[in-house]
Design an enzyme around this catalytic site. Structure first.
Site, mmCIF file in Angstrom:
data_model
loop_
_atom_site.group_PDB
_atom_site.id
_atom_site.type_symbol
_atom_site.label_atom_id
_atom_site.label_comp_id
_atom_site.label_asym_id
_atom_site.label_seq_id
_atom_site.Cartn_x
_atom_site.Cartn_y
_atom_site.Cartn_z
ATOM 1 N N ARG A 164 0.823 -1.207 0.000
ATOM 2 C CA ARG A 164 0.000 0.000 0.000
ATOM 3 C C ARG A 164 0.863 1.266 0.000
ATOM 4 O O ARG A 164 0.491 2.294 0.572
ATOM 5 C CB ARG A 164 -0.940 0.012 1.211
ATOM 6 C CG ARG A 164 -1.923 -1.135 1.256
ATOM 7 C CD ARG A 164 -2.890 -1.113 0.068
ATOM 8 N NE ARG A 164 -3.812 -2.220 0.146
ATOM 9 C CZ ARG A 164 -3.581 -3.428 -0.374
ATOM 10 N NH1 ARG A 164 -2.451 -3.663 -1.016
ATOM 11 N NH2 ARG A 164 -4.455 -4.397 -0.267
ATOM 12 N N SER A 240 -11.385 -0.227 2.455
ATOM 13 C CA SER A 240 -10.699 -0.578 3.707
ATOM 14 C C SER A 240 -10.169 0.696 4.356
ATOM 15 O O SER A 240 -9.322 1.386 3.788
ATOM 16 C CB SER A 240 -9.549 -1.551 3.431
ATOM 17 O OG SER A 240 -10.039 -2.776 2.930
ATOM 18 N N GLU A 338 -5.999 4.197 5.852
ATOM 19 C CA GLU A 338 -5.641 4.240 4.434
ATOM 20 C C GLU A 338 -6.069 5.535 3.748
ATOM 21 O O GLU A 338 -5.302 6.105 2.977
ATOM 22 C CB GLU A 338 -6.251 3.042 3.691
ATOM 23 C CG GLU A 338 -5.485 1.751 3.871
ATOM 24 C CD GLU A 338 -5.766 0.769 2.745
ATOM 25 O OE1 GLU A 338 -5.874 1.222 1.590
ATOM 26 O OE2 GLU A 338 -5.884 -0.436 3.022
#
Length: 360
Positions: A164, A240, A338
């Site tokens: 990520r 998410s 995130e």
């Protein structure tokens, strides 16, 4: 350029949350992007580069600067040694590109079907799901260097991809603006079925087509509230909300000892393991459907925080802090969000000073 004032940002986000942009412009070419950046610099105002709006939370006060929405379009493909190279403009819809690739029987992104947002955001976050990451197929990323206002092409190695993560959201955050991404896919390649949920979707011995795998992924995402569907309250999220934390094996050993058993985990490089954030959140007492006022946890996926109707950004942050504190207290593991925060300062913005250039 058509620079507008006081444009509501909530409609441009999947959360449906956020105040207005002081100024707003759409750029359909690299020249227009350069012009917009110059406009912001001349007036010494902050600049936010908006993609698909699927990975950000905008403050209730909005953004006191120029929001630049990237609207570059175009997809070209060529047959090259080692596969087919797709050159995709940053403003193209990501899921539509995946649909095109699987329809043309090119493997490499089929497990990334149903992810909202634009192509330009995929290398920034190194988007991944169900056993695939975009870094596995990215050949080059064309960028605009916002320091020199010149264009360049970066190899995958130069992008510094990790879980990520890339240089675009870490070491070089705010310097480069993605204008095109080149993906090398495999014509006639087999579908990726590493993920357990996908394996369960097909009978043993069956070799599904790429189109069938992409459809199965979308079905799984919809079951978890991770597919944008009109009228579905669970879809008012940023996917998410928390990253799966990566901890050292030594810390994992201590956690297992205190917990009395090994938590589920996955390898994350030498000396490290990755823990499923959803498992930690649930064991800390936050189940699917948990609500805190107008914000809540999706009824179908623990990792997704949702706008249950009329929620403000402050409501999402309050829920974020409550969950993170609960996981920290029970497991001693920190959770990292995130989504990108836009228009925040101080505690909400997190560590570090306010940046004058941010990206979705």
């Amino acid at each position: 350029m058509d620079i507008r004032e006081n444009v509501a940002l909530a409609p441009f986000t999947t959360f449906g949350i956020g105040g207005p942009a002081r100024w707003f412009v759409e750029a359909g070419s690299e020249e227009e992007i350069v012009e917009a950046v110059g406009w912001a610099r001349e007036r010494n105002v902050p600049l936010f580069v908006l993609g698909g709006g699927s990975n950000l939370l905008v403050s209730d006060a909005g953004f006191d600067g120029l929001v630049l929405r990237v609207a570059l379009r175009g997809i070209d493909s060529t047959e090259e040694w080692g596969g087919r190279l797709y050159r995709v403009a940053a403003g193209e819809n990501w899921d539509e590109f995946v649909s095109l690739a699987v329809k043309e029987d090119c493997a490499g992104v089929e497990c990334l079907a149903g992810i909202p947002g634009t192509v330009g955001g995929t290398p920034v976050q190194n988007v991944g799901a169900y056993g695939q990451e975009v870094s596995e197929t990215i050949e080059r990323v064309r960028v605009l260097d916002l320091e020199s206002l010149t264009s360049a092409e970066m190899t995958a190695a130069e992008c510094g991809f990790a879980y990520r993560c890339s240089i675009f959201n870490s070491t070089a955050r705010g310097r480069f603006l993605v204008t095109r991404v080149d993906y090398r896919l495999c014509p006639g390649g087999a579908a990726n079925l590493r993920y357990a949920d996908l394996q369960k979707a097909f009978a043993e011995g069956i070799s599904p087509s790429l189109v069938e795998v992409a459809a199965a992924v979308r079905k799984i995402r919809q079951a978890k509230g991770m597919l944008l569907v009109d009228g579905d309250v669970d879809c008012h999220s940023a996917g998410s909300f928390f990253k799966n934390p990566v901890i050292s094996k030594a810390q994992f050993y201590e956690l297992s000892k205190s917990f009395g058993a090994e938590p589920p985990h996955y390898p994350a490089g030498e000396g490290f393991v990755k823990l499923p954030a959803a498992w930690l959140i649930e064991r800390a007492g936050f189940s699917k459907g948990f609500a805190l006022g107008r914000a809540g946890i999706s009824s179908r996926h623990t990792l997704a925080l949702v706008n249950r109707g009329g929620a403000k950004a402050v409501d999402l942050l309050e829920l974020r802090d409550l969950i993170a504190a609960g996981v920290e207290a029970k497991f001693g593991v920190g959770l990292q969000m995130e989504p990108v925060l836009v228009g925040f300062e101080g505690r909400e913005q997190g560590p570090g000073k306010r940046e004058r250039l941010m990206f979705d």
